[in-house]
Design an enzyme around this catalytic site. Structure first.
Site, mmCIF file in Angstrom:
data_model
loop_
_atom_site.group_PDB
_atom_site.id
_atom_site.type_symbol
_atom_site.label_atom_id
_atom_site.label_comp_id
_atom_site.label_asym_id
_atom_site.label_seq_id
_atom_site.Cartn_x
_atom_site.Cartn_y
_atom_site.Cartn_z
ATOM 1 N N ARG A 128 13.212 58.780 24.147
ATOM 2 C CA ARG A 128 13.254 57.086 24.943
ATOM 3 C C ARG A 128 14.172 56.215 23.507
ATOM 4 O O ARG A 128 13.580 54.878 23.181
ATOM 5 C CB ARG A 128 12.167 57.159 25.355
ATOM 6 C CG ARG A 128 11.566 57.057 26.891
ATOM 7 C CD ARG A 128 11.182 56.209 27.598
ATOM 8 N NE ARG A 128 10.968 57.468 29.207
ATOM 9 C CZ ARG A 128 10.402 58.038 29.601
ATOM 10 N NH1 ARG A 128 9.322 58.092 28.204
ATOM 11 N NH2 ARG A 128 10.234 58.892 30.636
ATOM 12 N N LYS A 150 26.983 49.726 19.393
ATOM 13 C CA LYS A 150 27.845 49.827 20.571
ATOM 14 C C LYS A 150 27.380 51.523 19.854
ATOM 15 O O LYS A 150 27.980 51.983 19.235
ATOM 16 C CB LYS A 150 28.859 49.458 20.751
ATOM 17 C CG LYS A 150 28.715 48.271 21.381
ATOM 18 C CD LYS A 150 29.943 47.667 22.105
ATOM 19 C CE LYS A 150 30.539 46.392 21.777
ATOM 20 N NZ LYS A 150 31.774 46.237 22.548
ATOM 21 N N GLU A 192 41.555 47.805 12.701
ATOM 22 C CA GLU A 192 40.686 47.076 12.872
ATOM 23 C C GLU A 192 40.310 45.890 11.368
ATOM 24 O O GLU A 192 39.652 45.367 11.510
ATOM 25 C CB GLU A 192 39.791 48.486 13.073
ATOM 26 C CG GLU A 192 40.149 49.133 13.671
ATOM 27 C CD GLU A 192 39.514 48.423 15.622
ATOM 28 O OE1 GLU A 192 39.274 46.964 15.962
ATOM 29 O OE2 GLU A 192 39.228 49.715 16.417
ATOM 30 N N LYS A 234 32.064 41.300 11.265
ATOM 31 C CA LYS A 234 31.319 41.842 12.429
ATOM 32 C C LYS A 234 29.759 41.141 12.276
ATOM 33 O O LYS A 234 29.201 41.096 13.588
ATOM 34 C CB LYS A 234 31.990 43.316 11.930
ATOM 35 C CG LYS A 234 31.251 43.745 13.323
ATOM 36 C CD LYS A 234 31.500 45.114 13.724
ATOM 37 C CE LYS A 234 31.381 45.425 15.020
ATOM 38 N NZ LYS A 234 32.013 46.386 15.881
ATOM 39 N N GLU A 244 27.036 41.408 23.565
ATOM 40 C CA GLU A 244 28.473 40.834 23.938
ATOM 41 C C GLU A 244 28.338 40.225 25.957
ATOM 42 O O GLU A 244 28.655 40.566 26.415
ATOM 43 C CB GLU A 244 29.446 42.123 24.212
ATOM 44 C CG GLU A 244 30.552 41.514 24.565
ATOM 45 C CD GLU A 244 31.365 42.772 24.633
ATOM 46 O OE1 GLU A 244 31.199 43.517 23.526
ATOM 47 O OE2 GLU A 244 32.377 43.142 25.753
ATOM 48 N N ARG A 248 31.471 37.945 21.022
ATOM 49 C CA ARG A 248 31.252 38.834 20.907
ATOM 50 C C ARG A 248 32.596 40.535 21.476
ATOM 51 O O ARG A 248 33.518 40.798 20.508
ATOM 52 C CB ARG A 248 30.071 40.157 20.298
ATOM 53 C CG ARG A 248 30.120 41.903 20.525
ATOM 54 C CD ARG A 248 29.254 42.140 20.018
ATOM 55 N NE ARG A 248 29.908 43.250 19.522
ATOM 56 C CZ ARG A 248 28.967 44.615 19.312
ATOM 57 N NH1 ARG A 248 26.981 44.702 19.350
ATOM 58 N NH2 ARG A 248 29.108 46.401 18.458
ATOM 59 N N ASN A 252 37.846 42.440 20.820
ATOM 60 C CA ASN A 252 37.845 43.722 21.121
ATOM 61 C C ASN A 252 39.414 42.964 21.236
ATOM 62 O O ASN A 252 40.206 43.564 22.010
ATOM 63 C CB ASN A 252 37.362 43.865 23.091
ATOM 64 C CG ASN A 252 36.227 44.190 22.293
ATOM 65 O OD1 ASN A 252 35.995 44.811 22.153
ATOM 66 N ND2 ASN A 252 35.393 44.121 23.920
ATOM 67 N N HIS A 255 42.230 45.311 22.394
ATOM 68 C CA HIS A 255 41.922 47.058 22.927
ATOM 69 C C HIS A 255 41.419 46.478 24.459
ATOM 70 O O HIS A 255 41.548 47.382 24.789
ATOM 71 C CB HIS A 255 39.930 46.384 23.285
ATOM 72 C CG HIS A 255 39.838 47.188 21.061
ATOM 73 N ND1 HIS A 255 39.992 46.292 20.188
ATOM 74 C CD2 HIS A 255 38.763 47.756 20.346
ATOM 75 C CE1 HIS A 255 39.312 46.597 19.144
ATOM 76 N NE2 HIS A 255 39.075 47.561 19.968
ATOM 77 N N HIS A 259 42.986 50.618 25.110
ATOM 78 C CA HIS A 259 42.390 51.244 26.061
ATOM 79 C C HIS A 259 43.198 51.739 26.839
ATOM 80 O O HIS A 259 43.001 52.898 27.301
ATOM 81 C CB HIS A 259 40.662 50.596 26.833
ATOM 82 C CG HIS A 259 40.030 50.187 25.652
ATOM 83 N ND1 HIS A 259 38.942 49.478 25.651
ATOM 84 C CD2 HIS A 259 39.723 51.085 24.425
ATOM 85 C CE1 HIS A 259 38.231 49.794 24.696
ATOM 86 N NE2 HIS A 259 38.619 50.474 24.273
ATOM 87 N N HIS A 272 42.561 55.687 18.512
ATOM 88 C CA HIS A 272 42.002 54.571 18.996
ATOM 89 C C HIS A 272 42.589 53.592 17.658
ATOM 90 O O HIS A 272 43.050 52.289 18.782
ATOM 91 C CB HIS A 272 40.957 54.334 18.811
ATOM 92 C CG HIS A 272 39.996 53.156 19.253
ATOM 93 N ND1 HIS A 272 39.839 52.733 20.467
ATOM 94 C CD2 HIS A 272 39.744 52.220 18.145
ATOM 95 C CE1 HIS A 272 38.785 51.520 19.926
ATOM 96 N NE2 HIS A 272 38.767 51.166 18.735
#
Ligand code: NAD
Ligand code: GLY
Length: 372
Positions: A128, A150, A192, A234, A244, A248, A252, A255, A259, A272
């Site tokens: 955990r 993330k 990026e 960032k 997000e 935030r 993206n 993206h 994606h 990517h």
């Protein structure tokens, strides 16, 4: 957000209350035991790396950790986006359990975004939650994926679909590691970096244009500034919106289309960063088509992305219904809701917003951007 510079060594902090941490940026960091002095102590540490990075850097990191952790293990994963899976994640849990690791064990992610995302997710869920440290070795990971918490893996039906927000204890960006990066990966990282210009900082965009040759030549001063400024932007965004809920999502930019390219081509076919670079071209053209930004700014961005060595023509994903295929894949995006696609668009240079767009316009942008 603070930054302290002395020659090439810099530190950027990310302010998240009890989850705050610093990002160390500089040359030669992984070979210095001082770099690791203020981390949580434990009887064991696990360095997670892969077949490409471990032979280059795992021994240096291990030697620097030995003074602090009596037992330091190294786990070498298969390399590549195609291995960012449940099965590979399981290898991390297998190693932790077979070594008898406990909830104080510290994980060190040594590699690019794939290793960083998977190790972070393992750290979030093993017993955990155990502490972890990001040691990003790609430009993309140093300027983006290692910062902000993330973590996750891909699912065959969608990228990064299973994961957690889980912040590292520290990020260590050793600029020297970028010297061994393949050129294609360097360009992917530049995507990026370029991203931060149109969404947040046009002065940085000017700087990138002026220093692109130095960046492509891996000049240490240029890399140091690019990594520092990217991490500052960032950190500023994440400190305001860690999970997000809104702001935030501007990170993206490119993206949603990107994606779709990655998934449509098969993970690993396009890098990517390449998909994000081309996705930014498509998102900028959609912004221009909506009258949100002028065509001159859009074309300036396209020129910069191309000059960074990134593809600016999008791939055809389905010769029979190409736009339909893009739309179907984009509906799987995490920002989509009830089938409606939300795009990150440029609302004037240096300002990004989230918006839906008429399907007919999206289709025409896809058609005009694709390499038929
Ligand atoms: P990657 O991790 O696959 O690394 C690229 C390649 O370079 C790999 O083959 C790797 O082994 C190799 N490599 C790494 N460092 C090297 C070095 N110093 N020298 C030589 N080779 C080296 O890819 P990436 O571009 O770093 O990361 C992409 C991943 O990051 C994607 O899965 C993406 O979804 C994720 N990502 C996550 C976030 C986030 O916020 N968590 C943000 C952006 C991207
Ligand atoms: N790379 C996007 C984010 O961290 O939110």
């Amino acid at each position: 957000m603070h930054s302290v510079s002395s020659t090439l060594a810099t530190s950027v902090s990310i302010d998240l209350g009890s989850r705050s941490y610093s990002i160390a940026i500089g040359p030669g960091l992984i070979g210095q035991k001082a770099t690791f002095a203020e981390l949580p102590r434990a009887s064991q540490a696990l360095i997670v790396s892969n077949t490409a990075v471990a032979p280059l850097y795992a021994e240096q990191v291990r030697a620097s950790l030995i003074p602090y952790y009596p037992r330091v293990h190294v786990l070498v994963l298969p390399d590549g986006e195609a291995f960012k899976t449940w099965e590979t994640l399981q290898l991390i849990f297998d190693a932790l359990l077979s070594h008898g690791c406990d909830r104080k064990t510290v994980l060190f992610a040594l590699g690019g975004g794939v290793v960083g995302d998977m190790t972070g997710f393992a750290a979030a869920s093993f017993m955990r939650g155990v502490p972890f440290v990001q040691i990003p070795t790609t430009l993309l990971a140093q300027v983006d994926s290692s910062v902000g918490g993330k973590t996750g893996i891909n699912h065959p039906l969608g990228k990064n679909m299973v994961g957690a927000f889980y912040q590292p204890h520290r990020v260590i960006c050793d600029l020297d590691t970028l010297q061994t990066l393949p050129s294609r990966e360097l360009s992917a990282g530049l995507a990026e970096i370029i991203k931060y210009g149109p969404i947040a900082d046009t002065a940085f965009l000017d700087w990138i244009e002026a220093h692109l040759t130095d960046l492509l030549a891996r000049a240490p001063h240029a890399l140091a500034h690019a990594v520092q400024r990217s991490c500052e932007i960032k950190a500023w965004v994440v400190a305001q919106d860690e999970r997000e809920a809104g702001l935030r999502a501007i990170l993206n930019f490119g993206h949603t289309f990107g994606h779709a390219i990655e998934a449509g081509m098969g993970y690993g076919e396009w890098l990517h960063g390449e998909a994000v670079g081309c996705g930014m071209v498509m998102a900028a053209r959609l912004s221009a088509a909506l009258g949100m930004v002028d065509l001159a700014f859009c074309e300036r961005l396209v020129r910069l992305i191309a000059a960074a060595g990134l593809p600016v023509r999008a791939p055809v994903l389905d010769p029979l219904d190409n736009a339909g295929r893009y739309l179907a894949l984009m509906r799987l995006d995490k920002k989509a809701s009830a089938g409606a696609i939300t795009f990150v668009l440029i609302d004037g240079p240096g300002r990004a917003v989230m918006r839906e767009a008429p399907e007919v316009l999206v289709r025409s942008v896809i058609d005009s951007c694709c390499a038929f």
